[in-house]
Design a protein around this motif. Structure first.
Motif, short mmCIF file in Angstrom:
data_model
loop_
_atom_site.label_atom_id
_atom_site.label_comp_id
_atom_site.label_asym_id
_atom_site.label_seq_id
_atom_site.Cartn_x
_atom_site.Cartn_y
_atom_site.Cartn_z
N HIS A 1 1.08 -1.60 -0.07
CA HIS A 1 0.01 -0.49 0.33
C HIS A 1 0.56 0.99 0.10
O HIS A 1 0.49 2.24 -0.39
N SER A 2 1.66 1.10 0.84
CA SER A 2 3.26 2.47 0.63
C SER A 2 4.65 1.75 1.30
O SER A 2 4.39 0.94 1.52
N ALA A 3 4.93 2.79 0.48
CA ALA A 3 6.39 1.95 0.07
C ALA A 3 7.68 3.00 1.19
O ALA A 3 8.29 2.11 2.18
N TRP A 4 7.10 4.31 2.02
CA TRP A 4 7.63 5.07 3.07
C TRP A 4 7.02 5.58 3.94
O TRP A 4 5.63 6.01 3.74
N ALA A 5 7.59 5.91 5.33
CA ALA A 5 6.97 6.46 6.40
C ALA A 5 7.37 7.38 6.54
O ALA A 5 8.65 6.62 6.96
N LEU A 6 6.74 8.29 6.63
CA LEU A 6 7.65 9.70 7.01
C LEU A 6 6.64 10.37 8.57
O LEU A 6 5.42 10.23 8.51
N THR A 7 7.76 10.90 9.75
CA THR A 7 7.26 11.34 10.56
C THR A 7 8.68 12.14 10.52
O THR A 7 9.30 12.40 10.44
N SER A 8 7.50 14.03 11.16
CA SER A 8 8.45 14.56 11.29
C SER A 8 7.73 14.93 12.47
O SER A 8 6.53 15.42 12.85
N ARG A 9 8.03 15.77 13.61
CA ARG A 9 7.76 17.03 14.26
C ARG A 9 8.62 17.61 14.48
O ARG A 9 9.96 17.84 15.22
N GLN A 10 7.59 19.53 14.68
CA GLN A 10 8.84 20.48 13.87
C GLN A 10 8.01 21.65 15.08
O GLN A 10 6.59 21.49 15.45
N GLU A 11 8.95 22.46 15.11
CA GLU A 11 8.71 23.89 15.15
C GLU A 11 8.63 24.84 14.11
O GLU A 11 9.60 24.80 13.72
N ILE A 12 7.35 25.38 14.45
CA ILE A 12 6.84 26.29 12.87
C ILE A 12 6.36 27.71 13.37
O ILE A 12 6.06 27.41 14.01
N HIS A 13 6.64 28.55 12.38
CA HIS A 13 6.36 29.91 12.36
C HIS A 13 5.26 30.29 11.66
O HIS A 13 5.95 29.77 10.58
N PRO A 14 4.13 31.08 11.55
CA PRO A 14 3.43 31.29 10.34
C PRO A 14 4.46 31.86 9.36
O PRO A 14 3.80 31.65 7.97
N ASP A 15 5.49 32.40 9.57
CA ASP A 15 6.50 33.33 8.08
C ASP A 15 6.56 31.84 7.33
O ASP A 15 7.19 31.92 6.23
N ASP A 16 7.06 30.43 7.80
CA ASP A 16 7.47 29.38 7.00
C ASP A 16 6.02 28.87 6.40
O ASP A 16 6.23 27.34 5.82
N PHE A 17 5.09 28.89 7.16
CA PHE A 17 3.48 28.20 6.27
C PHE A 17 4.22 27.47 4.98
O PHE A 17 3.69 26.97 4.47
N GLU A 18 3.94 29.14 4.43
CA GLU A 18 3.85 28.99 2.80
C GLU A 18 5.10 28.13 1.99
O GLU A 18 4.78 26.98 1.44
N ARG A 19 6.12 28.62 2.38
CA ARG A 19 7.04 27.35 2.31
C ARG A 19 7.11 26.41 2.28
O ARG A 19 7.18 25.12 1.79
N THR A 20 6.78 25.57 3.91
CA THR A 20 6.60 23.97 3.79
C THR A 20 5.54 23.80 3.51
O THR A 20 5.87 22.58 2.73
N GLY A 21 4.56 24.86 3.49
CA GLY A 21 3.13 24.14 2.30
C GLY A 21 3.94 23.73 1.05
O GLY A 21 2.52 22.94 0.71
N GLN A 22 4.57 24.51 0.41
CA GLN A 22 5.06 23.69 -1.24
C GLN A 22 5.60 22.23 -0.53
O GLN A 22 4.96 21.60 -1.37
N LEU A 23 5.73 22.00 0.29
CA LEU A 23 6.55 20.23 0.11
C LEU A 23 5.58 19.39 0.85
O LEU A 23 5.08 19.01 0.28
#
Length: 158
Positions: free
Chosen positions: A90-112
């Protein structure tokens, strides 16, 4: 007071990551070197003052999900992991990430995240076609909000 959010991603990705996408994702997760060419998120504008006191914009690429260690506002640890799954039906990769993010980074992170949502396994897809990629919460709140990508765009908290 800080404008910091906890960003928690839990995604299973299909085996559709090209070698270039995988290398860039590993860099964004703080797990590999920066590729020579960035294809997913290409612009990292940073305003600086030049020698004449003028403001100029420089390109300063930095991993978007690459912080590891103690969290400063949300408690606990900041981590990112990408694992090859044993059962790839069903899936080949498991991704987990826990980060702190500022709203200034929403746009770039949203692209990813928009790109990753296109690679997400069916388990993450909702009946309306949106993709649940994890959750987020303002650092002073206790209850997280679902983080959803709809039509390639992240629906960030308001």
């Amino acid at each position: 007071m800080a404008d910091i959010f906890e960003l928690m991603l839990t995604l299973d990705l299909r085996d559709e990551l090209s070698e270039e996408e995988r290398a860039e994702l590993l860099w964004h997760l703080g797990l590999g070197p920066r590729p020579k060419v960035l294809r997913i998120v290409t612009d990292f504008p940073f305003v600086v003052e030049d020698d004449h006191g003028e403001l100029v914009i420089e390109d300063r690429p930095e991993p978007l999900l690459g912080r590891h260690g103690e969290a400063s506002k949300v408690g606990g640890a900041l981590v990112s992991v990408l694992l090859r799954k044993q059962d790839t039906r069903h899936s080949a990769w498991a991704l987990t990430s826990r980060q702190e993010i500022h709203p200034d980074d929403f746009e770039r992170t949203g692209q990813l995240l928009g790109r990753l949502a296109n690679k997400a396994g069916d388990f993450h897809r909702r009946p309306d076609g949106s993709v649940n990629v994890g959750w987020t919460r303002f650092y002073e709140e206790h209850r997280p909000e679902p983080l959803v990508v709809r039509d390639g765009v992240v629906i960030w908290p308001s």
